[in-house]
Design a protein around this motif. Structure first.
Motif, short mmCIF file in Angstrom:
data_model
loop_
_atom_site.label_atom_id
_atom_site.label_comp_id
_atom_site.label_asym_id
_atom_site.label_seq_id
_atom_site.Cartn_x
_atom_site.Cartn_y
_atom_site.Cartn_z
N ALA A 4 18.61 -10.30 -27.19
CA ALA A 4 17.89 -11.01 -28.25
C ALA A 4 17.70 -12.47 -27.88
O ALA A 4 16.62 -13.05 -28.09
N GLY A 19 16.32 -6.81 -42.89
CA GLY A 19 16.67 -6.39 -41.53
C GLY A 19 16.88 -4.89 -41.43
O GLY A 19 16.46 -4.26 -40.45
N GLU A 50 23.14 -11.17 -29.61
CA GLU A 50 23.09 -10.30 -28.44
C GLU A 50 22.36 -11.00 -27.29
O GLU A 50 21.45 -11.81 -27.51
N LYS A 85 17.41 -10.68 -35.99
CA LYS A 85 18.45 -9.89 -36.66
C LYS A 85 19.68 -9.77 -35.77
O LYS A 85 20.81 -9.81 -36.26
N TYR A 86 19.46 -9.61 -34.47
CA TYR A 86 20.57 -9.46 -33.53
C TYR A 86 20.64 -10.69 -32.62
O TYR A 86 20.72 -10.58 -31.40
N LEU A 98 13.30 -8.44 -34.82
CA LEU A 98 14.55 -7.81 -34.41
C LEU A 98 15.45 -8.74 -33.59
O LEU A 98 16.68 -8.72 -33.77
N PRO A 99 14.91 -9.55 -32.67
CA PRO A 99 15.80 -10.50 -31.97
C PRO A 99 16.47 -11.48 -32.92
O PRO A 99 17.60 -11.93 -32.64
N LEU A 126 14.60 -2.28 -39.10
CA LEU A 126 15.14 -1.38 -38.08
C LEU A 126 14.74 0.06 -38.36
O LEU A 126 14.35 0.81 -37.45
#
Length: 292
Positions: A51, A177, A48, A44-45, A41-42, A181
């Protein structure tokens, strides 16, 4: 002994729920899924702040990617292990696939909704796997298949574009991704509520389930067990031994082919595992002269 004491003793009785193989499969899935979520997930984002902090905490993007890929290998191995154990139960022991969806599950779902809304007096009596567990199981199967296929495409983009159009690479990235999620949200909302918040279900760790939970969620299975039914009914032993010999022979051949295929898939390209080292170069920029 009073009736209350008898009831408490009865509720403490444990009933067989999961075999050792199933509990091992769940452990492999739990570990691999958790690590994949934490490392995936980090990425994918990645833009941010949270992330970026997580990636730095895990040792940087290179190490994060390597951990993610090794966890993916564990997920694939666990999935293959599940296929072999399922095939063993189906072919050798000739067990019924009680995890398959059937028409009665729809009626149980409707009855459950009516009961929760106060429109029905009693909840439905359900089998070893109720409709919620079946839906969750097949969602895991479907989601894992998507993650493995799209992950292979992202892991081997050059080899994939030999057989597929180049548009499949960004499509695989979006599907990978998005499914990740969805899977994390499903675990946090659906699975955690049903097995930890609603009531703690210890059966996947202990292999057994208390009488009270069996009565609430698997009443038909409880009745069958209390009537002397076998937890996992199968074929007689002489027939099983013959089938075992055939199964193990086929498993060696199929397993060897799968092993060769996995080694090829995990080593064919290095682009997804090894990140190009950072290189600092001096760039010559000519001085600009002011225009007259």
């Amino acid at each position: 002994m009073t009736s209350t004491t008898q009831q408490e003793t009865h509720e403490e009785k444990q009933y067989p729920r999961f075999r050792t193989m199933a509990r091992i499969e769940h452990f492999i899935l739990m570990v691999s899924f958790t690590i994949l979520a934490i490392t995936g997930l980090p990425q994918k984002y990645a833009l941010e702040n949270w992330a970026e902090w997580m990636i730095n905490a895990m040792g940087g993007i290179e190490l994060t990617r390597i951990i993610h890929r090794w966890s993916a290998i564990l997920l694939v191995v666990g999935s293959i292990y599940h296929l072999f154990t399922s095939a063993y139960r189906l072919f050798v022991k000739h067990e019924r696939m009680r995890i398959m969806l059937r028409k009665q599950d729809l009626f149980d779902l409707i009855q459950t909704v009516k009961y929760n809304l106060g429109l029905a007096e009693n909840p439905p009596k359900m089998t070893k796997f109720n409709f919620g567990e079946k839906i969750e199981y097949w969602a895991v199967v479907w989601g894992t298949a998507i993650m493995i296929i799209t992950g292979f495409v992202l892991w081997n983009p050059i080899a994939s574009t030999v057989f597929l159009p180049g548009q499949f690479i960004p499509a695989a990235k979006a599907a990978h991704g998005g499914e990740a999620l969805l899977a994390v949200l499903s675990i946090l909302v659906w699975h955690m509520y049903n097995v930890h918040i609603k009531h703690f279900n210890p059966s996947i760790f202990t292999g057994k389930l208390p009488h009270s939970q069996m009565e609430e969620e698997h009443a038909l299975e409880l009745e069958r067990l209390e009537q002397g039914g076998e937890p996992w009914p199968g074929l007689a032993l002489p027939v099983r031994r013959r089938r075992q010999r055939i199964f193990f022979a086929v498993s060696v051949v199929v397993g060897s082919l799968l092993l060769v295929g996995l080694i090829w898939a995990f080593t064919f390209e290095q682009t997804a595992i090894e990140t190009i080292p950072r290189v600092t170069r001096e760039v010559f920029v000519p001085l600009s002269t002011p225009s007259p």
